[in-house]
Design an enzyme around this catalytic site. Structure first.
Site, PDB file in Angstrom:
ATOM      1  N   HIS A 243      35.749 -55.516  51.694  1.00 27.53           N
ATOM      2  CA  HIS A 243      34.781 -56.323  50.972  1.00 27.53           C
ATOM      3  C   HIS A 243      33.748 -55.474  50.226  1.00 27.53           C
ATOM      4  O   HIS A 243      33.239 -55.894  49.188  1.00 27.53           O
ATOM      5  CB  HIS A 243      34.077 -57.273  51.948  1.00 27.53           C
ATOM      6  CG  HIS A 243      33.227 -58.311  51.270  1.00 27.53           C
ATOM      7  ND1 HIS A 243      33.766 -59.259  50.427  1.00 27.53           N
ATOM      8  CD2 HIS A 243      31.886 -58.539  51.300  1.00 27.53           C
ATOM      9  CE1 HIS A 243      32.789 -60.048  49.977  1.00 27.53           C
ATOM     10  NE2 HIS A 243      31.651 -59.625  50.481  1.00 27.53           N
TER      11      HIS A 243
ATOM     12  N   ASP B  94      39.918 -57.400  52.602  1.00 25.34           N
ATOM     13  CA  ASP B  94      38.606 -58.042  52.652  1.00 25.34           C
ATOM     14  C   ASP B  94      38.615 -59.105  53.747  1.00 25.34           C
ATOM     15  O   ASP B  94      39.401 -60.050  53.692  1.00 25.34           O
ATOM     16  CB  ASP B  94      38.310 -58.676  51.290  1.00 25.34           C
ATOM     17  CG  ASP B  94      36.881 -59.163  51.142  1.00 25.34           C
ATOM     18  OD1 ASP B  94      36.246 -59.491  52.163  1.00 25.34           O
ATOM     19  OD2 ASP B  94      36.401 -59.226  49.996  1.00 25.34           O
TER      20      ASP B  94
ATOM     21  N   SER C  97      30.617 -60.553  45.423  1.00 30.03           N
ATOM     22  CA  SER C  97      30.575 -61.508  46.529  1.00 30.03           C
ATOM     23  C   SER C  97      29.788 -62.764  46.123  1.00 30.03           C
ATOM     24  O   SER C  97      30.169 -63.446  45.181  1.00 30.03           O
ATOM     25  CB  SER C  97      29.988 -60.838  47.770  1.00 30.03           C
ATOM     26  OG  SER C  97      30.191 -61.632  48.920  1.00 30.03           O
TER      27      SER C  97
END
Length: 252
Positions: A227, A197, A101
């Protein structure tokens, strides 16, 4: 579980970390926004590194986990400074960042800063430039006014308590964008992205793939992965991606 070691950056920030000795290149896990080094992916990779005799580093950025500072006072550039400082001090040879991320953005910033030290790179739901393309681009006029008048806004999250976004984070993010100018990644890159996600879209992954310059860059889209990307099959894909870039680095 052993207590973490502490490293002090040149800026005076104290970072908690765990360093596993082993063969290089050292695999470095770079976590996401408001996450810490005790997450599933970090611990799984550490266990993998121990099994395979691989050097491995996990740490908390300032304002995260067990490191010093408040999250609301930090920004992308601060965490990039943290990353460069701790990897520069603790790792003597090449390294292979694994960025999740926001950590994907950090991995790209590290690669841009010290490309000669990067053996290969893996991203997991990478979120480069999200302060501009995610936060700022989606803010309403009311939120933008609030950011200017109060210096902060709160955003809901699907994964944890609301994010506090500060005016400094937006401004600092603009100083660290990686998708607006050439991004040379002269090593193997493996990008992993789930199609379910809700925090980072597949379009972001495709934009990074199209934008970066690399001799061997691949994107794997995983249907229905979210995610977190941390169930058993996804963890296996992360292992495989890291193994792949290390194999290619050893062959060059």
């Amino acid at each position: 579980m052993t207590s973490p070691e502490t490293f002090e950056t040149p800026q005076g920030r104290r970072l908690a970390y765990h360093l596993t000795p082993g063969e290089g290149p050292c695999v470095v896990f770079l976590g996401g926004l408001k996450s810490d080094m005790e997450g599933t992916k970090a611990l799984h990779l550490e266990a993998w590194a121990r099994r395979t005799g691989r050097a491995f580093l996990r740490f908390d950025y300032s304002g995260h986990g067990l490191s010093s500072g408040a999250f609301e006072e930090g920004a992308i550039g601060d965490w990039a400074e943290d990353t460069r400082a701790i990897t520069g001090a603790l790792i003597t040879g090449p390294m292979a960042p694994v960025g999740s991320s926001m950590g994907g953005w950090q991995a790209l910033l590290l690669a841009r800063a010290v490309p000669d030290r990067i053996a290969g790179l893996v991203t997991i739901a990478a979120a480069p430039d999200f302060t501009e393309d995610g936060y700022w681009a989606s803010f309403s006029d009311t939120q933008k006014s609030q950011l200017e008048s109060e210096g902060r806004v709160e955003l809901p999250s699907d994964y944890m308590e609301p994010y506090v976004v500060t005016q400094r984070m937006i401004a600092d993010g603009r100083d660290n964008l990686v998708l607006r100018s050439p991004l040379d990644l002269p090593f193997a890159v493996r990008c992993l992205q789930g199609t379910a996600d809700t925090a980072v879209s597949t379009q972001t992954a495709l934009r990074l793939l199209d934008h970066a310059i690399s001799p061997d860059m691949r994107l794997l889209l995983v249907k229905d992965a979210d995610h977190r990307f941390s169930d058993g099959p996804c963890l296996g894909l992360i292992e495989a991606a890291v193994t792949d870039v290390l194999r290619l680095a050893a062959a060059t």
